[in-house]
Design an enzyme around this catalytic site. Structure first.
Site, short mmCIF file in Angstrom:
data_model
loop_
_atom_site.label_atom_id
_atom_site.label_comp_id
_atom_site.label_asym_id
_atom_site.label_seq_id
_atom_site.Cartn_x
_atom_site.Cartn_y
_atom_site.Cartn_z
N THR A 125 -2.72 -6.00 4.35
CA THR A 125 -2.59 -5.22 3.12
C THR A 125 -1.84 -3.91 3.35
O THR A 125 -1.22 -3.39 2.42
CB THR A 125 -3.95 -4.93 2.47
OG1 THR A 125 -4.77 -4.14 3.34
CG2 THR A 125 -4.67 -6.23 2.13
N MET A 149 -1.26 -1.18 -1.77
CA MET A 149 -1.87 -1.97 -2.83
C MET A 149 -2.73 -3.08 -2.22
O MET A 149 -2.37 -4.27 -2.25
CB MET A 149 -0.79 -2.54 -3.75
CG MET A 149 -0.09 -1.50 -4.60
SD MET A 149 -1.15 -0.89 -5.96
CE MET A 149 -1.70 0.70 -5.31
N HIS A 150 -3.89 -2.68 -1.67
CA HIS A 150 -4.79 -3.64 -1.02
C HIS A 150 -5.21 -4.77 -1.96
O HIS A 150 -5.04 -5.95 -1.66
CB HIS A 150 -6.05 -2.93 -0.54
CG HIS A 150 -5.84 -1.80 0.40
ND1 HIS A 150 -5.52 -1.99 1.72
CD2 HIS A 150 -5.91 -0.46 0.21
CE1 HIS A 150 -5.41 -0.81 2.32
NE2 HIS A 150 -5.63 0.13 1.41
N ASP A 151 -5.78 -4.39 -3.11
CA ASP A 151 -6.38 -5.40 -3.99
C ASP A 151 -5.35 -6.26 -4.73
O ASP A 151 -5.57 -7.46 -4.91
CB ASP A 151 -7.34 -4.72 -4.96
CG ASP A 151 -8.49 -4.04 -4.23
OD1 ASP A 151 -8.75 -4.40 -3.06
OD2 ASP A 151 -9.13 -3.15 -4.82
#
Length: 311
Positions: free
Chosen positions: A193, A240-242
């Site tokens: 991520t 932008m992990h999610d």
């Protein structure tokens, strides 16, 4: 083309908010529910944010379910230093009049999976408390789900402690229950991520779409977060992990993964919440998930911008 049946379990959260917007914009997905869990900010705030975001995306009819206020064991850990006390970095969003469902998240996930055996994918982008409870309460759930896509963990380094990523540290027992459940799992840890970032030029492209949703997402990505990610993690953009988890569920071909064993450390003074895997050693343990470790970043950004343009 049959749509992908998705359920979003989240703790909005700046990047959760973007992930919700992406999933709801996708013509390839049918999102059948959203649940909130205490995480980035307490449950009262994550639940309100989820209701507001789905309405802002044009889906005020979408059921939003309350989840756990606290982890399965221990005290609540939040991330207000990154997400702000409102969870959205202080970026305003229209207030929805919608109310959450009476049904709890873990019961809703089981009911929907039972009604759609082998078809439902849960995209989990917060602490894994709701899923940990669901899989413990309903032993048949693991076999009913198509897949669980998780944003969490780190095989190399943490972002909250030297060892642990936030979501897994917030509820190691919940995370371990999920990995040991026998469900089909894909996990996207920090190792991948942190490659899913949006730089200043790409944020400007998003802002140029000039829709309320694009402006909202761009403002959350900007607002000092590029500088914060550079300072904290050495990444030249807003991480932008999610959205990585949401885009994996929609476009898995953008990611590179390997099948391996993963567990989560529930003890240890320094290692609580640490994701442990044999993927990069002898891979001798029985595999229980797919571990993503690389991404086509150009493709990731292109998919993100294309979906946001649908607003």
């Amino acid at each position: 083309m049959d749509k992908k049946l998705l359920f979003l379990d989240c703790d909005p959260g700046v990047d959760d908010a973007v992930a919700i917007l992406l999933a709801l914009a996708s013509p390839e997905a049918e999102v059948v529910g959203v649940s909130a869990v205490g995480g980035n900010v307490p449950l009262e705030r994550t639940l309100r944010n989820a209701l507001d975001i789905v309405a802002f995306a044009g889906r005020p009819d979408l059921p939003v379910y309350p989840g756990a206020k606290m982890p399965m064991t221990g005290a609540l850990i939040t991330a207000e230093d990154f997400h702000g006390t409102d969870g959205l970095g202080g970026v305003p969003i229209p207030q929805s009049t919608a109310q959450p469902q009476a049904e709890m998240a873990w019961d809703a996930i089981h009911r929907l999976a039972k009604a759609n055996p082998g078809l439902l994918t849960v995209v989990a982008t917060g602490p894994l408390t709701n899923l940990g409870i669901a899989l413990t309460k309903w032993p048949d759930l693991a076999g009913l789900l198509k897949e669980i896509v998780i944003m969490g963990g780190a095989s190399a380094y943490g972002n909250t402690t030297p060892a642990a990523e936030f979501n897994f540290l917030a509820d190691p027992e919940g995370a371990e229950a999920v990995f040991q459940s026998g469900a089909s799992i894909t996990v996207l840890p920090l190792d991948v991520t942190h490659k899913c970032y949006v730089n200043c030029e790409e944020i400007a492209q998003l802002r140029s779409q000039a829709t309320p949703q694009a402006n909202f997402a761009a403002e959350m990505m900007d607002g000092g977060r590029v500088e914060q990610c550079e300072q904290w993690f050495g990444v030249s953009g807003s991480i932008m992990h999610d959205p990585a988890a949401a885009l994996y569920a929609l476009h898995p071909q953008l990611f590179t993964a390997k099948t391996c064993w993963v567990g989560v450390e529930t003890g240890g003074v320094h290692s609580r919440g640490k994701m442990v895997t044999d993927a990069f050693t002898d891979a001798s343990l029985t595999a229980n998930c797919r571990l993503c470790y690389d991404v086509d970043r150009a493709g990731f950004v292109s998919a993100l911008l294309s979906l946001m343009e649908r607003y």
